[in-house]
Design an enzyme around this catalytic site. Structure first.
Site, mmCIF file in Angstrom:
data_model
loop_
_atom_site.group_PDB
_atom_site.id
_atom_site.type_symbol
_atom_site.label_atom_id
_atom_site.label_comp_id
_atom_site.label_asym_id
_atom_site.label_seq_id
_atom_site.Cartn_x
_atom_site.Cartn_y
_atom_site.Cartn_z
ATOM 1 N N ASP A 15 0.865 -1.181 0.000
ATOM 2 C CA ASP A 15 0.000 0.000 0.000
ATOM 3 C C ASP A 15 0.902 1.231 0.000
ATOM 4 O OD1 ASP A 15 -1.705 -2.152 0.639
ATOM 5 O OD2 ASP A 15 -3.054 -0.851 1.782
ATOM 6 N N LYS A 65 -6.912 3.335 -3.397
ATOM 7 C CA LYS A 65 -7.288 3.309 -1.986
ATOM 8 C C LYS A 65 -7.539 4.733 -1.514
ATOM 9 C CE LYS A 65 -5.248 2.040 2.531
ATOM 10 N NZ LYS A 65 -4.087 1.395 3.191
ATOM 11 N N LYS A 100 -10.208 0.251 -2.435
ATOM 12 C CA LYS A 100 -10.090 0.001 -1.000
ATOM 13 C C LYS A 100 -10.387 1.278 -0.215
ATOM 14 C CE LYS A 100 -6.814 -1.294 2.666
ATOM 15 N NZ LYS A 100 -5.433 -1.772 2.981
#
Length: 330
Positions: A162, A225, A261
């Site tokens: 991430d 995300k 996400k």
């Protein structure tokens, strides 16, 4: 035709943009030319989706689906090997009284805790190890440092990375820098999937969220995300709706599917189910799978487990039914 130093991502991006050179002006023109987001309409649509009722059978499915989509997260400076190991143990057996309970999709930790997570989860558990990287949460570091951060996590056994984008570069219109950094991080990831954190709370407008989503996908991100969880607002429903529209339209444009996400602030089963309704309505059923949709959360799991037990037994458990060891921001 690609030059000897041009990446596959850059060649693909030139083709999509229809330009001979991938310059910052070319990226800016393309991103600024995306359709604008109707703020009032977006927020009204999100509010409407939030009122949808879900019947019992569908709710059972939604709760199990949401559990299986969680990236069980601890991202605190005070994290210890014991805390990370405990979180991984919880991921392996979310409800020891009901072994039919699904496992979360992943455990998300800082890079130095990847070996602990990897050892505790073992092989064959089905639970991935995700690591934040690239000078999380600020992203304020040189590219060399960001790549080293990513490489360390991957070499330690991370299945997913991430990363955070350089919001300063993005907000100043330096889209080429953001693009190049995502491309390089993706290269270092090797076989690990890359989630690109936009930090939507700092992007200010829905138009910027849409542009950042497209830029991340153009550079080869596997997921977009919302947030680090360290900045408010984090994962709002309207922002997630905009990102779901982006991945839906991106697949229509390119044939490539990208995941979404939302992370930070999603704490209740009701919230999770509302997000799943939105996924279905905006992107479609193909995204209702942990491979394509995740929740960045920890406290959310506790509420889902309590709701699941109530539906199974007809009664709520006490507050101590599940261990509440989650960080406050998640």
């Amino acid at each position: 035709m690609s030059t000897p130093t041009e990446t596959d991502a850059e060649s693909r991006a030139r083709d999509i943009l229809g330009v001979s050179r991938l310059t910052n002006p070319a990226l800016s023109s393309w991103l600024q030319g995306l359709p604008g987001v109707d703020q009032v309409g977006c927020e009204a649509r999100a509010a409407s989706l939030g009122t949808r009722s879900v019947k019992t059978t569908s709710k059972e499915w939604a709760i199990d689906t949401a559990i299986g989509m969680i990236d069980l997260t601890t991202l605190e400076g005070a994290d210890t090997p014991g805390r990370v190991s405990g979180l991984c143990t919880k991921a392996l057996s979310p409800d020891p009284t009901d072994l039919s309970t699904p496992r979360p999709a992943a455990v998300c930790v800082y890079g130095d805790m990847v070996p602990v997570a990897r050892q505790t989860l073992g092989d064959g558990s089905g639970v991935k190890v995700a690591a934040v990287a690239t000078a999380f949460p600020s992203g304020r570091a040189s590219l060399a440092v960001k790549l080293a951060d990513t490489a360390d996590a991957v070499s330690a056994g991370a299945d997913e990375i991430d990363m955070v984008i350089d919001r300063g570069a993005f907000l100043s219109g330096d889209y080429r820098t953001v693009f190049e950094q995502i491309v390089e991080v993706k290269r270092v990831c090797g076989g690990a999937r890359l989630k690109v954190i936009l930090e939507t709370g700092e992007l200010v407008t829905y138009d910027n969220v849409r542009r950042a989503s497209y830029l991340a996908m153009l550079a080869g991100g596997d997921f977009v995300k919302t947030s680090t969880g360290k900045v408010q607002p984090a994962a709002t429903l309207p922002v997630t709706l905009v990102m779901l529209e982006a991945v839906r339209d991106w697949r229509e444009l390119t044939g490539v599917q990208v995941g979404v996400k939302p992370a930070g602030g999603i704490r209740t089963s009701k919230d999770a189910i509302t997000f799943l309704v939105t996924v279905n309505e905006i992107a479609g059923e193909d995204w209702l799978d942990p491979f394509w949709f995740r929740f960045g959360a920890s406290s959310l799991l506790n509420d889902l487990l309590l709701q699941r037990q109530r539906m199974r037994t007809g009664a709520y458990s006490g507050a101590d039914y599940v261990a509440d060891d989650s960080p406050s921001l998640y």
